[in-house]
Scaffold this motif. Structure first.
Motif, PDB file in Angstrom:
ATOM      1  N   MET A  69      -4.284   4.953 -42.638  1.00  0.00           N
ATOM      2  CA  MET A  69      -4.969   4.143 -44.194  1.00  0.00           C
ATOM      3  C   MET A  69      -5.807   3.652 -44.088  1.00  0.00           C
ATOM      4  O   MET A  69      -5.797   2.841 -42.828  1.00  0.00           O
ATOM      5  CB  MET A  69      -4.006   3.881 -44.650  1.00  0.00           C
ATOM      6  CG  MET A  69      -4.768   3.009 -46.537  1.00  0.00           C
ATOM      7  SD  MET A  69      -3.431   1.744 -46.997  1.00  0.00           S
ATOM      8  CE  MET A  69      -2.421   2.814 -47.759  1.00  0.00           C
ATOM      9  N   ALA A  70      -7.530   3.755 -44.170  1.00  0.00           N
ATOM     10  CA  ALA A  70      -8.033   3.249 -43.409  1.00  0.00           C
ATOM     11  C   ALA A  70      -8.674   2.461 -44.873  1.00  0.00           C
ATOM     12  O   ALA A  70      -8.363   2.272 -46.048  1.00  0.00           O
ATOM     13  CB  ALA A  70      -9.478   4.150 -43.609  1.00  0.00           C
ATOM     14  N   MET A  71      -8.984   0.571 -44.446  1.00  0.00           N
ATOM     15  CA  MET A  71      -9.522   0.135 -45.674  1.00  0.00           C
ATOM     16  C   MET A  71     -10.348  -1.577 -44.894  1.00  0.00           C
ATOM     17  O   MET A  71     -10.583  -0.927 -43.649  1.00  0.00           O
ATOM     18  CB  MET A  71      -8.400  -1.006 -45.856  1.00  0.00           C
ATOM     19  CG  MET A  71      -7.792  -1.464 -44.593  1.00  0.00           C
ATOM     20  SD  MET A  71      -7.190  -2.860 -45.534  1.00  0.00           S
ATOM     21  CE  MET A  71      -7.761  -4.081 -45.681  1.00  0.00           C
ATOM     22  N   THR A  72     -11.557  -1.207 -45.268  1.00  0.00           N
ATOM     23  CA  THR A  72     -12.903  -2.065 -45.569  1.00  0.00           C
ATOM     24  C   THR A  72     -12.420  -3.591 -46.277  1.00  0.00           C
ATOM     25  O   THR A  72     -12.651  -3.381 -47.209  1.00  0.00           O
ATOM     26  CB  THR A  72     -13.947  -1.730 -45.248  1.00  0.00           C
ATOM     27  OG1 THR A  72     -14.266  -1.036 -46.982  1.00  0.00           O
ATOM     28  CG2 THR A  72     -14.307  -0.739 -44.217  1.00  0.00           C
ATOM     29  N   MET A  73     -13.463  -4.563 -45.559  1.00  0.00           N
ATOM     30  CA  MET A  73     -13.518  -5.964 -46.314  1.00  0.00           C
ATOM     31  C   MET A  73     -14.757  -6.457 -46.284  1.00  0.00           C
ATOM     32  O   MET A  73     -14.169  -6.568 -44.744  1.00  0.00           O
ATOM     33  CB  MET A  73     -11.969  -6.436 -46.495  1.00  0.00           C
ATOM     34  CG  MET A  73     -12.063  -7.697 -47.165  1.00  0.00           C
ATOM     35  SD  MET A  73     -10.251  -8.338 -47.060  1.00  0.00           S
ATOM     36  CE  MET A  73      -9.771  -8.662 -45.871  1.00  0.00           C
ATOM     37  N   ASN A  74     -15.460  -7.705 -46.918  1.00  0.00           N
ATOM     38  CA  ASN A  74     -16.191  -8.428 -46.311  1.00  0.00           C
ATOM     39  C   ASN A  74     -16.429  -9.219 -48.149  1.00  0.00           C
ATOM     40  O   ASN A  74     -15.325  -9.299 -49.037  1.00  0.00           O
ATOM     41  CB  ASN A  74     -17.889  -7.624 -46.143  1.00  0.00           C
ATOM     42  CG  ASN A  74     -18.129  -7.194 -47.654  1.00  0.00           C
ATOM     43  OD1 ASN A  74     -17.620  -7.356 -48.313  1.00  0.00           O
ATOM     44  ND2 ASN A  74     -18.798  -5.876 -47.095  1.00  0.00           N
ATOM     45  N   GLY A  75     -16.820 -10.615 -47.410  1.00  0.00           N
ATOM     46  CA  GLY A  75     -17.461 -11.548 -47.346  1.00  0.00           C
ATOM     47  C   GLY A  75     -18.278 -12.405 -46.756  1.00  0.00           C
ATOM     48  O   GLY A  75     -18.109 -12.498 -45.964  1.00  0.00           O
ATOM     49  N   GLU A  76     -17.651 -13.979 -47.214  1.00  0.00           N
ATOM     50  CA  GLU A  76     -18.749 -14.892 -46.652  1.00  0.00           C
ATOM     51  C   GLU A  76     -18.083 -15.929 -47.383  1.00  0.00           C
ATOM     52  O   GLU A  76     -17.722 -15.987 -48.766  1.00  0.00           O
ATOM     53  CB  GLU A  76     -20.417 -15.046 -47.332  1.00  0.00           C
ATOM     54  CG  GLU A  76     -20.386 -14.444 -48.014  1.00  0.00           C
ATOM     55  CD  GLU A  76     -22.095 -14.587 -48.179  1.00  0.00           C
ATOM     56  OE1 GLU A  76     -22.792 -13.789 -47.480  1.00  0.00           O
ATOM     57  OE2 GLU A  76     -22.794 -15.075 -49.120  1.00  0.00           O
ATOM     58  N   VAL A  77     -18.506 -17.020 -46.501  1.00  0.00           N
ATOM     59  CA  VAL A  77     -17.974 -18.788 -46.706  1.00  0.00           C
ATOM     60  C   VAL A  77     -17.901 -19.613 -45.981  1.00  0.00           C
ATOM     61  O   VAL A  77     -18.443 -19.417 -45.442  1.00  0.00           O
ATOM     62  CB  VAL A  77     -16.355 -18.553 -46.116  1.00  0.00           C
ATOM     63  CG1 VAL A  77     -16.377 -18.955 -44.447  1.00  0.00           C
ATOM     64  CG2 VAL A  77     -15.724 -20.038 -46.823  1.00  0.00           C
ATOM     65  N   GLU A  78     -18.636 -20.908 -46.881  1.00  0.00           N
ATOM     66  CA  GLU A  78     -20.144 -22.362 -46.388  1.00  0.00           C
ATOM     67  C   GLU A  78     -19.332 -22.968 -46.213  1.00  0.00           C
ATOM     68  O   GLU A  78     -18.124 -23.346 -46.818  1.00  0.00           O
ATOM     69  CB  GLU A  78     -20.757 -22.456 -47.909  1.00  0.00           C
ATOM     70  CG  GLU A  78     -22.021 -21.490 -48.379  1.00  0.00           C
ATOM     71  CD  GLU A  78     -22.677 -22.104 -49.124  1.00  0.00           C
ATOM     72  OE1 GLU A  78     -23.418 -22.751 -49.161  1.00  0.00           O
ATOM     73  OE2 GLU A  78     -22.612 -21.303 -50.210  1.00  0.00           O
ATOM     74  N   LEU A  79     -19.774 -23.517 -44.932  1.00  0.00           N
ATOM     75  CA  LEU A  79     -18.148 -24.081 -44.600  1.00  0.00           C
ATOM     76  C   LEU A  79     -19.772 -25.446 -44.078  1.00  0.00           C
ATOM     77  O   LEU A  79     -20.804 -25.755 -43.724  1.00  0.00           O
ATOM     78  CB  LEU A  79     -17.966 -24.141 -42.865  1.00  0.00           C
ATOM     79  CG  LEU A  79     -17.268 -22.477 -43.050  1.00  0.00           C
ATOM     80  CD1 LEU A  79     -17.085 -21.742 -41.485  1.00  0.00           C
ATOM     81  CD2 LEU A  79     -15.771 -23.027 -43.520  1.00  0.00           C
ATOM     82  N   PRO A  80     -18.845 -26.700 -44.084  1.00  0.00           N
ATOM     83  CA  PRO A  80     -19.621 -28.219 -44.302  1.00  0.00           C
ATOM     84  C   PRO A  80     -20.043 -28.734 -42.467  1.00  0.00           C
ATOM     85  O   PRO A  80     -19.459 -29.242 -42.490  1.00  0.00           O
ATOM     86  CB  PRO A  80     -18.977 -28.783 -45.153  1.00  0.00           C
ATOM     87  CG  PRO A  80     -17.594 -28.776 -45.082  1.00  0.00           C
ATOM     88  CD  PRO A  80     -17.694 -26.903 -44.717  1.00  0.00           C
ATOM     89  N   ALA A  81     -20.487 -27.621 -41.364  1.00  0.00           N
ATOM     90  CA  ALA A  81     -20.460 -28.293 -40.605  1.00  0.00           C
ATOM     91  C   ALA A  81     -21.710 -27.604 -39.936  1.00  0.00           C
ATOM     92  O   ALA A  81     -21.938 -26.842 -40.126  1.00  0.00           O
ATOM     93  CB  ALA A  81     -19.125 -28.061 -39.479  1.00  0.00           C
ATOM     94  N   SER A  82     -21.993 -27.730 -38.523  1.00  0.00           N
ATOM     95  CA  SER A  82     -22.947 -27.192 -37.938  1.00  0.00           C
ATOM     96  C   SER A  82     -22.987 -25.740 -37.361  1.00  0.00           C
ATOM     97  O   SER A  82     -21.170 -25.683 -37.107  1.00  0.00           O
ATOM     98  CB  SER A  82     -23.636 -28.009 -36.906  1.00  0.00           C
ATOM     99  OG  SER A  82     -22.506 -27.831 -36.009  1.00  0.00           O
ATOM    100  N   ARG A  83     -22.908 -25.024 -36.695  1.00  0.00           N
ATOM    101  CA  ARG A  83     -23.016 -23.738 -36.278  1.00  0.00           C
ATOM    102  C   ARG A  83     -21.993 -23.977 -35.552  1.00  0.00           C
ATOM    103  O   ARG A  83     -21.188 -23.232 -35.063  1.00  0.00           O
ATOM    104  CB  ARG A  83     -24.148 -22.476 -36.254  1.00  0.00           C
ATOM    105  CG  ARG A  83     -24.183 -21.811 -37.464  1.00  0.00           C
ATOM    106  CD  ARG A  83     -25.158 -20.131 -36.294  1.00  0.00           C
ATOM    107  NE  ARG A  83     -26.481 -21.043 -36.248  1.00  0.00           N
ATOM    108  CZ  ARG A  83     -28.057 -20.388 -35.782  1.00  0.00           C
ATOM    109  NH1 ARG A  83     -27.597 -19.756 -35.535  1.00  0.00           N
ATOM    110  NH2 ARG A  83     -28.585 -21.626 -35.132  1.00  0.00           N
ATOM    111  N   GLU A  84     -22.794 -24.767 -34.237  1.00  0.00           N
ATOM    112  CA  GLU A  84     -22.374 -24.777 -32.705  1.00  0.00           C
ATOM    113  C   GLU A  84     -20.324 -25.600 -33.001  1.00  0.00           C
ATOM    114  O   GLU A  84     -19.602 -24.925 -32.934  1.00  0.00           O
ATOM    115  CB  GLU A  84     -22.718 -26.147 -31.949  1.00  0.00           C
ATOM    116  CG  GLU A  84     -24.013 -25.449 -31.615  1.00  0.00           C
ATOM    117  CD  GLU A  84     -25.509 -25.741 -32.914  1.00  0.00           C
ATOM    118  OE1 GLU A  84     -25.195 -25.625 -33.814  1.00  0.00           O
ATOM    119  OE2 GLU A  84     -26.398 -24.678 -32.511  1.00  0.00           O
TER     120      GLU A  84
END
Length: 148
Positions: free
Chosen positions: A1-16
């Motif tokens: 069985m195959a599945m896909t999922m996506n999303g995004e989350v905002e984080l209060p920190a620098s990319r580094e």
């Protein structure tokens, strides 16, 4: 069985800062629901043990995780496969991207996975629900870790 999922989350920190946490085995181990062991095996690899319960099926998955397409501090691809004995197997990967947003970082992810064995017999809705719950739990834990 195959599945896909996506999303995004905002984080209060620098990319580094987010990048550093995404590559820290202790942080990942603490954030992954059910994770019992996460050990670096080499520059881009980990050995993992996680206990999962999906509906009536409970299993301890043992497997390996590999990081590739590393583009610090913008993202990477994480792939893994695990064996859960009679419960079955799971394998898949996620592309993780980091971008600056409103003084913090937007983390977006695209997941593709395959499962087999008893787990696959549970049905798509139960599996997708469990996968979304695990992802939400991971990112809630990760957001806390990033905030310190």
């Amino acid at each position: 069985m195959a599945m896909t999922m996506n999303g995004e989350v905002e984080l209060p920190a620098s990319r580094e800062a987010v990048w550093a946490k995404l590559n820290d085995p202790e942080v990942l181990k603490a954030c992954i629901p059910g994770c019992e062991e996460l050990e670096k095996t080499d520059e881009q690899g980990f050995r993992a043990v996680a206990k999962m319960k999906v509906g009536p099926v409970s299993a301890r998955f043992k497997g390996k995780v590999t990081l590739s397409d590393l583009d610090p501090p913008n993202g990477y691809k994480i792939s893994g496969e695990g064996e859960g004995g009679v419960a079955g197997f799971a394998k898949g990967g996620a592309t993780v991207k980091l971008a600056d947003k409103d003084g913090g970082t937007l983390l977006s992810y695209d997941v593709e996975a395959q499962i087999g064995g008893k787990l696959a017999q549970l049905g798509q809705r139960l599996i997708n629900g469990a996968a979304k719950k695990l992802a939400d739990e991971f990112f809630a834990n990760f957001a806390k870790a990033v905030q310190g």
